[in-house]
Design an enzyme around this catalytic site. Structure first.
Site, PDB file in Angstrom:
ATOM      1  N   ARG A 106       0.828  -1.219  -0.104  1.00 28.00           N
ATOM      2  CA  ARG A 106       0.090   0.086   0.075  1.00 28.00           C
ATOM      3  C   ARG A 106       0.857   1.441  -0.166  1.00 28.00           C
ATOM      4  NH1 ARG A 106      -1.060   2.825   4.001  1.00 28.00           N
ATOM      5  NH2 ARG A 106      -1.112   1.085   5.498  1.00 28.00           N
TER       6      ARG A 106
ATOM      7  N   TYR B  87     -13.262  19.531 -15.130  1.00 31.14           N
ATOM      8  CA  TYR B  87     -13.770  17.867 -14.987  1.00 31.14           C
ATOM      9  C   TYR B  87     -14.586  17.707 -13.947  1.00 31.14           C
ATOM     10  CZ  TYR B  87     -13.581  12.674 -14.653  1.00 31.14           C
ATOM     11  OH  TYR B  87     -14.040  11.450 -14.419  1.00 31.14           O
TER      12      TYR B  87
ATOM     13  N   ASP C 298      -3.925  19.548 -14.851  1.00 37.26           N
ATOM     14  CA  ASP C 298      -4.469  18.248 -15.466  1.00 37.26           C
ATOM     15  C   ASP C 298      -4.218  18.133 -16.936  1.00 37.26           C
ATOM     16  OD1 ASP C 298      -5.922  16.365 -16.477  1.00 37.26           O
ATOM     17  OD2 ASP C 298      -7.543  16.666 -14.790  1.00 37.26           O
TER      18      ASP C 298
ATOM     19  N   LYS D  66      -7.508   7.191 -19.567  1.00 34.74           N
ATOM     20  CA  LYS D  66      -7.905   7.709 -20.777  1.00 34.74           C
ATOM     21  C   LYS D  66      -6.847   7.278 -21.905  1.00 34.74           C
ATOM     22  CE  LYS D  66     -11.220   9.292 -18.216  1.00 34.74           C
ATOM     23  NZ  LYS D  66     -11.210  10.802 -17.874  1.00 34.74           N
TER      24      LYS D  66
HETATM   25  C1  LIG Z   1     -11.209  11.262 -16.380  1.00 36.05           C
HETATM   26  C2  LIG Z   1     -10.764  12.259 -16.137  1.00 36.05           C
HETATM   27  C3  LIG Z   1     -10.166  12.509 -14.512  1.00 36.05           C
HETATM   28  C4  LIG Z   1     -10.434  11.469 -13.552  1.00 36.05           C
HETATM   29  O1  LIG Z   1      -9.785  10.182 -13.782  1.00 36.05           O
HETATM   30  P1  LIG Z   1     -10.383   8.866 -13.397  1.00 36.05           P
HETATM   31  O2  LIG Z   1      -9.215   8.053 -13.658  1.00 36.05           O
HETATM   32  O3  LIG Z   1     -11.438   8.710 -13.819  1.00 36.05           O
HETATM   33  O4  LIG Z   1     -10.418   9.017 -11.756  1.00 36.05           O
HETATM   34  C5  LIG Z   1      -9.665  13.863 -14.455  1.00 36.05           C
HETATM   35  N1  LIG Z   1      -9.383  14.748 -15.210  1.00 36.05           N
HETATM   36  C6  LIG Z   1      -9.768  14.547 -16.671  1.00 36.05           C
HETATM   37  C7  LIG Z   1      -9.545  15.769 -17.493  1.00 36.05           C
HETATM   38  C8  LIG Z   1     -10.390  13.328 -16.813  1.00 36.05           C
HETATM   39  O5  LIG Z   1     -10.912  13.262 -18.222  1.00 36.05           O
END
Ligand SMILES: *Cc1c(COP(=O)(O)O)cnc(C)c1O
Length: 402
Positions: A57, A114, A186, A211
């Site tokens: 962990r 997001y 991000d 993604k």
């Molecule tokens: C999907 C996404 C997230 C969150 O990611 P998860 O893996 O679903 O927790 C954060 N920021 C953006 C821009 C996203 O497309």
């Protein structure tokens, strides 16, 4: 041999043979524990005097292999920069927030954010006394007006959803720097293939690996890249909250990186082709794609993005509002109606019914989102087939409307 006993033998199986020569693919280490040669070694490992693993962990080598691999793509050869891996993008973002803000703290984030991050800031962190100002990130004066010496984090997204507005990273970085705030980006929609925010002054970059990095719609994960001192604080939150990336998922995500440039090249080229072709369709009132010269942040994209790389997401606004947007999405055949993005298949979502369903007409308008907006994540199919499906669906919509 410590015993001839069946039970003892079964527990103490012989060690696996050393993997030599070097395996082409990296090891997947599922072990939750590590065998110390002495109590002194245990103490040294736990106190950080000696590098190594203690408990899964806290850290695991497969997750670290993934995080370091993303760091090498994002930070290209800077040894002062590293990465830490999480079991989702939201876990990565939450850990960054918890590491650098707290009760009485202040965050500045985009209005176009997001949904999960919006909820984290507007609801959960608010309960714990963190105040967030949501501002239009393309209005640098508006950003500068709310970022002050009390601001802990200026938070941006390289490419916003669904307008694909490109954040002016160097300008935002200097606003953050002037106020002594951290600048966190991000960059999920962009990936390091398109943009490297650390080179433009970001302190930390976060990605949802779910993604494009994973790329096959079959693994969830996240990663934070940045300076090792900052990352140590983020890692401590991860330890406290138990959100490390699992070894199997880390293995899949690292494997995805090998084909990330190849996939992104195709996503970008097909998205540009689809966007360029659809601007002239009579049912389309607007195509949002930063590679098109009429996009509001095309110049920013040209300045910050690698040449001719504008990402794989295209948003279309069809004439006829919500009803038309829903009818279009429901009539796709090659294009799947699905959530998420960045996988091999082209997927579509009607924005007002999905990612932005909490917004009423007025709030949608304020966010610059028309009821007829459909977000497409352009996949790896033949671009001609993707375009043919969208054009057929638009032509049908036109027939029904006339
Ligand atoms: C999907 C996404 C997230 C969150 O990611 P998860 O893996 O679903 O927790 C954060 N920021 C953006 C821009 C996203 O497309």
């Amino acid at each position: 041999m410590i015993s001839e006993n069946d039970f003892t033998l079964a527990v103490h199986l012989p060690e696996a043979p050393a993997a030599a020569p070097r395996p082409m693919a990296p090891p997947l280490v599922r072990s939750t524990s590590y065998v110390f040669s002495s109590t002194a070694e245990n103490v040294e490992l736990r106190s950080g005097q000696r590098a190594g693993y203690v408990y899964a962990r806290l850290d695991n080598p497969t997750a670290d292999a993934f995080a370091q691999a993303v760091a090498s793509l994002e930070a290209g050869g800077r040894p002062d920069l590293g990465g830490q891996a999480f079991n989702s993008g939201m876990a990565a973002i939450t850990s960054v927030m918890l590491a650098f803000t707290g009760s009485g703290g202040h965050v500045v984030a985009p209005v176009e954010l997001y949904g999960g991050t919006y909820s984290l800031l507007a609801h959960l962190l608010r309960r714990f006394g963190v105040r967030t100002d949501f501002v239009d990130m393309s209005d640098l004066d508006a950003v500068a007006a709310v970022v002050d010496e009390k601001t802990d984090i200026l938070y941006a997204e390289t490419l916003a959803n669904p307008t694909l507005s490109v954040a002016n990273l160097p300008e935002l970085a200097s606003i953050a720097k002037r106020a002594g705030a951290m600048f966190v980006v991000d960059s999920t929609f962009a990936t390091p293939f398109i943009c490297r925010p650390l080179a433009y002054g970001a302190d930390l970059v976060v990605h949802s690996g779910t993604k494009y990095i994973g790329g096959h719609s079959d693994v969830t994960g996240g990663v934070v890249i940045g300076g090792r001192n900052l990352l140590e604080r983020v890692r401590q939150v991860r330890i406290d909250t138990g959100t490390v990336l699992a070894p199997d998922d880390a293995y899949m995500l690292r494997r995805g990186l090998h084909t990330l440039p190849l996939r992104m090249e195709r996503h970008c080229a097909s998205a540009l082709a689809v966007a360029s072709e659809l601007v002239d369709h009579p049912m389309i009132s607007r195509v949002h794609y930063p590679g098109l010269s009429d996009h509001g942040t095309h110049a920013v994209a040209k300045a910050l993005f690698a040449t001719d790389r504008f990402g794989g997401i295209v948003s279309l606004t069809v004439r006829g509002g919500v009803a038309a947007g829903v009818a279009l999405t429901d009539s796709f055949r090659t294009v799947s109606l699905a959530t998420s993005l960045g996988g091999t298949s082209t997927v579509a979502q009607h924005v007002a019914s999905s990612t932005h369903r909490q917004l009423d007409d007025e709030a949608l308008a304020a966010a610059g989102i028309d009821g007829g907006t459909v977000r497409l994540s352009i996949g790896l199919e033949d671009p001609g087939d993707i375009l043919a499906d969208i054009t057929r669906a638009l032509d049908e919509l036109r027939r029904d409307h006339s």
